[in-house]
Design a protein around this motif. Sequence first.
Motif: not given
Length: 237
Positions: A1-23, A205-210
């Motif tokens: 099975m190809t592994k799924l790595s989730v890039n969380i940059n967009k979560i940080a973008t949302l957090r930074n747009s308002r200041g604080g720590n949400v999300p 073939p042989n896709l290890a990770e996305v």
Amino acid sequence: MTKLSVNINKIATLRNSRGGNVPNLLQVAKDIQEFGADGITIHPRPDERHIRYADAIDLKPLVTTEYNIEGNPITKFKDLVNQVKPTQVTLVPDGDDVLTSNAGWDTVKHQSYLKDIISEFKEVGIRTSIFIDTNLNLIEAASTTGADRIELYTEDYATEYAKGNYQVVDKYSKAANLANDLGLGINAGHDLNLENIEFFKQNIPNLAEVSIGHALISESIYLGLENVVNMYLHKLK
């Protein structure tokens, strides 16, 4: 099975747009792993407009799956990676002013530079991957840098697939076959989404990770984060 790595940059973008720590970026990373994802990816940039360098350090004890840090190996980035020691570092030739990654490495032109960088990371046990286009000559050159893997830059695939030009996947298949023959592991990322990921997986073939971020987070607005993570995992089986 190809592994799924989730890039969380967009979560940080949302957090930074308002200041604080949400999300809460750290809690989201923990939740994504609990939902079944195989890894967490971050891509800190020098201006820290989304992921902050401090985030990379704070995430280290919380990422119990694979931890992938992407970026241009400037001195500040190298220092961060050597401090955090993630599972994998993905080298991306970003300029300071780019909005998102838009090109792979010229592994012929930058051969010596990449060898030095990769050697430094491998000495401390960090797996290395090179962000690269499908040019076969560049993949051949990548195999002589000491890198463990390549990450195929898939923007063109996503663009053409959306137009119905499915044969675009052929050049990615050829690139993956060559990389495999040369002993390189194969990752992929950029603009992969729920509509195009299954066809890509079936033809590489042989896709290890996305590594998927923008699309996955955007799809989660409508479908929910846990649901979307599991939808990707199902398509990657």
